[in-house]
Scaffold this active site. Structure first.
Site, PDB file in Angstrom:
ATOM      1  N   SER A 189       0.908 -21.826  33.222  1.00 42.16           N
ATOM      2  CA  SER A 189       0.342 -20.662  33.812  1.00 42.16           C
ATOM      3  C   SER A 189       0.088 -21.032  35.252  1.00 42.16           C
ATOM      4  O   SER A 189      -0.767 -21.904  35.911  1.00 42.16           O
ATOM      5  CB  SER A 189      -1.197 -20.360  33.579  1.00 42.16           C
ATOM      6  OG  SER A 189      -1.915 -19.471  34.249  1.00 42.16           O
ATOM      7  N   HIS A 233       3.936 -18.808  32.471  1.00 43.06           N
ATOM      8  CA  HIS A 233       3.096 -17.880  32.332  1.00 43.06           C
ATOM      9  C   HIS A 233       2.467 -17.174  33.528  1.00 43.06           C
ATOM     10  O   HIS A 233       2.146 -18.146  34.196  1.00 43.06           O
ATOM     11  CB  HIS A 233       1.821 -18.627  31.376  1.00 43.06           C
ATOM     12  CG  HIS A 233       0.905 -17.577  30.785  1.00 43.06           C
ATOM     13  ND1 HIS A 233       1.137 -16.890  29.701  1.00 43.06           N
ATOM     14  CD2 HIS A 233      -0.309 -17.168  31.129  1.00 43.06           C
ATOM     15  CE1 HIS A 233       0.183 -16.242  29.463  1.00 43.06           C
ATOM     16  NE2 HIS A 233      -0.699 -16.614  30.360  1.00 43.06           N
ATOM     17  N   ASP A 278      -0.058 -14.813  34.926  1.00 39.76           N
ATOM     18  CA  ASP A 278      -1.278 -14.160  34.675  1.00 39.76           C
ATOM     19  C   ASP A 278      -1.631 -12.892  35.726  1.00 39.76           C
ATOM     20  O   ASP A 278      -1.842 -13.288  37.071  1.00 39.76           O
ATOM     21  CB  ASP A 278      -2.634 -15.140  34.817  1.00 39.76           C
ATOM     22  CG  ASP A 278      -2.753 -15.759  33.351  1.00 39.76           C
ATOM     23  OD1 ASP A 278      -2.481 -15.279  32.283  1.00 39.76           O
ATOM     24  OD2 ASP A 278      -2.774 -17.042  33.556  1.00 39.76           O
ATOM     25  N   MET A 299      -3.838 -10.041  37.010  1.00 44.75           N
ATOM     26  CA  MET A 299      -5.067  -9.424  36.616  1.00 44.75           C
ATOM     27  C   MET A 299      -5.579  -8.440  37.754  1.00 44.75           C
ATOM     28  O   MET A 299      -5.090  -8.530  38.888  1.00 44.75           O
ATOM     29  CB  MET A 299      -6.307 -10.779  36.835  1.00 44.75           C
ATOM     30  CG  MET A 299      -6.197 -11.674  35.951  1.00 44.75           C
ATOM     31  SD  MET A 299      -7.523 -13.055  35.991  1.00 44.75           S
ATOM     32  CE  MET A 299      -6.619 -14.629  35.031  1.00 44.75           C
ATOM     33  N   HIS A 351       1.498 -12.138  31.210  1.00 47.41           N
ATOM     34  CA  HIS A 351       0.096 -11.542  30.463  1.00 47.41           C
ATOM     35  C   HIS A 351      -0.618 -10.557  31.358  1.00 47.41           C
ATOM     36  O   HIS A 351      -0.964 -11.102  32.495  1.00 47.41           O
ATOM     37  CB  HIS A 351      -0.505 -13.047  30.408  1.00 47.41           C
ATOM     38  CG  HIS A 351      -2.031 -12.773  29.680  1.00 47.41           C
ATOM     39  ND1 HIS A 351      -2.791 -13.744  29.740  1.00 47.41           N
ATOM     40  CD2 HIS A 351      -2.298 -11.731  28.962  1.00 47.41           C
ATOM     41  CE1 HIS A 351      -4.008 -13.262  29.144  1.00 47.41           C
ATOM     42  NE2 HIS A 351      -3.614 -12.190  28.621  1.00 47.41           N
ATOM     43  N   MET A 408      -3.429  -8.417  32.241  1.00 44.59           N
ATOM     44  CA  MET A 408      -4.799  -8.274  31.837  1.00 44.59           C
ATOM     45  C   MET A 408      -5.199  -6.994  32.864  1.00 44.59           C
ATOM     46  O   MET A 408      -5.901  -7.252  33.968  1.00 44.59           O
ATOM     47  CB  MET A 408      -5.579  -9.444  32.182  1.00 44.59           C
ATOM     48  CG  MET A 408      -5.449 -10.581  31.148  1.00 44.59           C
ATOM     49  SD  MET A 408      -5.833 -12.276  31.830  1.00 44.59           S
ATOM     50  CE  MET A 408      -4.529 -12.805  32.449  1.00 44.59           C
ATOM     51  N   MET A 422      -6.802 -15.211  22.747  1.00 42.76           N
ATOM     52  CA  MET A 422      -7.650 -15.829  23.774  1.00 42.76           C
ATOM     53  C   MET A 422      -8.375 -16.765  23.295  1.00 42.76           C
ATOM     54  O   MET A 422      -9.281 -16.291  22.365  1.00 42.76           O
ATOM     55  CB  MET A 422      -7.856 -14.663  24.734  1.00 42.76           C
ATOM     56  CG  MET A 422      -7.143 -13.734  25.556  1.00 42.76           C
ATOM     57  SD  MET A 422      -6.007 -14.547  26.583  1.00 42.76           S
ATOM     58  CE  MET A 422      -7.143 -15.731  27.791  1.00 42.76           C
ATOM     59  N   GLY A 457      -9.848 -13.810  32.394  1.00 46.44           N
ATOM     60  CA  GLY A 457     -10.265 -13.704  33.801  1.00 46.44           C
ATOM     61  C   GLY A 457     -10.266 -14.823  34.761  1.00 46.44           C
ATOM     62  O   GLY A 457      -9.879 -14.733  36.075  1.00 46.44           O
ATOM     63  N   PHE A 458     -10.221 -16.085  34.380  1.00 52.16           N
ATOM     64  CA  PHE A 458     -10.247 -17.177  35.147  1.00 52.16           C
ATOM     65  C   PHE A 458      -9.716 -18.537  34.337  1.00 52.16           C
ATOM     66  O   PHE A 458      -9.719 -18.429  32.946  1.00 52.16           O
ATOM     67  CB  PHE A 458     -11.722 -17.615  35.582  1.00 52.16           C
ATOM     68  CG  PHE A 458     -12.513 -16.523  36.260  1.00 52.16           C
ATOM     69  CD1 PHE A 458     -12.270 -16.237  37.692  1.00 52.16           C
ATOM     70  CD2 PHE A 458     -13.427 -15.745  35.631  1.00 52.16           C
ATOM     71  CE1 PHE A 458     -12.812 -15.504  38.269  1.00 52.16           C
ATOM     72  CE2 PHE A 458     -13.870 -14.493  36.320  1.00 52.16           C
ATOM     73  CZ  PHE A 458     -13.746 -14.515  37.892  1.00 52.16           C
ATOM     74  N   ASP A 464      -4.132 -19.184  24.400  1.00 48.92           N
ATOM     75  CA  ASP A 464      -4.294 -19.286  25.862  1.00 48.92           C
ATOM     76  C   ASP A 464      -5.664 -19.335  26.342  1.00 48.92           C
ATOM     77  O   ASP A 464      -6.656 -18.580  25.774  1.00 48.92           O
ATOM     78  CB  ASP A 464      -3.749 -18.047  26.697  1.00 48.92           C
ATOM     79  CG  ASP A 464      -3.915 -18.127  28.046  1.00 48.92           C
ATOM     80  OD1 ASP A 464      -4.276 -18.837  28.625  1.00 48.92           O
ATOM     81  OD2 ASP A 464      -3.531 -16.618  28.616  1.00 48.92           O
TER      82      ASP A 464
HETATM   83  C1  DX5 Z   1      -7.270 -16.537  31.488  1.00 52.79           C
HETATM   84  C2  DX5 Z   1      -5.579 -16.659  31.724  1.00 52.79           C
HETATM   85  C3  DX5 Z   1      -5.012 -17.942  31.280  1.00 52.79           C
HETATM   86  C4  DX5 Z   1      -5.624 -19.082  32.340  1.00 52.79           C
HETATM   87  C5  DX5 Z   1      -5.588 -20.493  31.477  1.00 52.79           C
HETATM   88  O1  DX5 Z   1      -7.692 -15.352  31.806  1.00 52.79           O
HETATM   89  O2  DX5 Z   1      -5.150 -15.840  30.808  1.00 52.79           O
HETATM   90  O3  DX5 Z   1      -3.814 -17.845  31.265  1.00 52.79           O
HETATM   91  O4  DX5 Z   1      -5.084 -19.051  33.399  1.00 52.79           O
HETATM   92  O5  DX5 Z   1      -6.072 -21.284  32.239  1.00 52.79           O
HETATM   93  P1  DX5 Z   1      -6.724 -22.789  31.503  1.00 52.79           P
HETATM   94  O6  DX5 Z   1      -5.590 -23.527  31.071  1.00 52.79           O
HETATM   95  O7  DX5 Z   1      -7.427 -23.464  32.710  1.00 52.79           O
HETATM   96  O8  DX5 Z   1      -7.861 -22.462  30.625  1.00 52.79           O
HETATM   97 ZN    ZN Z   2      -2.903 -15.791  30.470  1.00 54.39          ZN
END
Ligand code: DX5
Ligand code: ZN
Length: 215
Positions: A6, A31, A33, A35, A64, A66, A135, A140-141, A173
């Site tokens: 990611s 990956h 992300d 958001m 991904h 979100m 998930m 979110g983080f 994830d």
């Molecule tokens: C969370 C994201 C993940 C996240 C994974 O909302 O979809 O992809 O960045 O981060 P780690 O591996 O640090 O949990």
């Molecule tokens: Zn993700």
């Protein structure tokens, strides 16, 4: 095992070099992300980053989303070079139409389940998809703690996929690191996503990826 790295946790000051290091470290996918600050509390990056990822590496791009109303953005991500586009089940009344849109644009389609969403909510879309993403943190983080309570759900979906006899990848994830990865793989995951365990690994990206591979 496919490792999807990611990129939101890489050092954006050295974007190109970090991507190249990631590829050399032996990850399989990137990956991305995305958001929107609406569906999830955080805002990250958009489709404009994808062509740069493509220029810097040969890795498949695993997007991904979100975001609310993902159907408005599928075309932009497909045109920008996405290989996989995954959308959440929770905010999608016309989820099948969006999945079809993803496939018509030549991408593989994934469906994502938040920790609180039941397995049953995706049963009817399974015949149309290429990937299920479970998930294991609230989206979110990055850097959140893995929820072991999701392991039974991963096992349940593994069984559903096997029963369907379709070629569907099972991705997990959130909070995956060298200590939690074993339980995720044993529960039946094919693809794991990691940010912190790769980019914040004390000995660097390559050592982080190795630690995941040799769990
Ligand atoms: C969370 C994201 C993940 C996240 C994974 O909302 O979809 O992809 O960045 O981060 P780690 O591996 O640090 O949990
Ligand atoms: Zn993700």
């Amino acid at each position: 095992m496919i490792i999807s790295s990611s990129i939101i946790s890489l050092d954006f000051l050295s974007f190109e070099e970090e991507l190249k290091k990631t590829e050399r470290a032996g990850v399989d996918w990137l990956h991305i992300d995305v958001m929107d600050g609406q569906f999830v509390p955080n805002i990250t990056i958009g489709s404009m980053f994808l062509p740069f990822c493509k220029k810097a590496t040969n890795l498949p791009l695993d997007v991904h989303l979100m975001i609310n109303q993902p159907e408005r953005h599928i075309e932009a991500f497909a045109k920008a070079g996405a290989d996989y586009i995954s959308i959440h089940i929770e905010n999608n009344p016309n989820v099948l139409r969006t999945i079809q849109q993803i496939k018509e644009l030549g991408c593989k389609a994934g469906i994502v389940l938040n920790p609180g969403s039941p397995t049953e909510s995706i049963e009817e879309v399974l015949p149309f998809i290429d990937l299920v993403l479970v998930m294991s943190v609230n989206p979110g983080f990055s850097g959140q703690k893995f929820l072991p309570e999701m392991l039974p759900k991963i096992k349940k979906i593994r069984k559903l996929i096997d029963l369907s006899a379709q070629k569907i990848l099972l991705q997990v994830d959130g909070g995956i690191n060298k200590d939690t990865i074993k339980s995720v793989i044993e529960a039946g995951a094919d693809v794991i996503v990691a940010a912190t365990a790769i980019y914040d690994y004390p000995q660097g990206i390559k050592a982080g990826v190795d630690a995941l591979r040799n769990y």
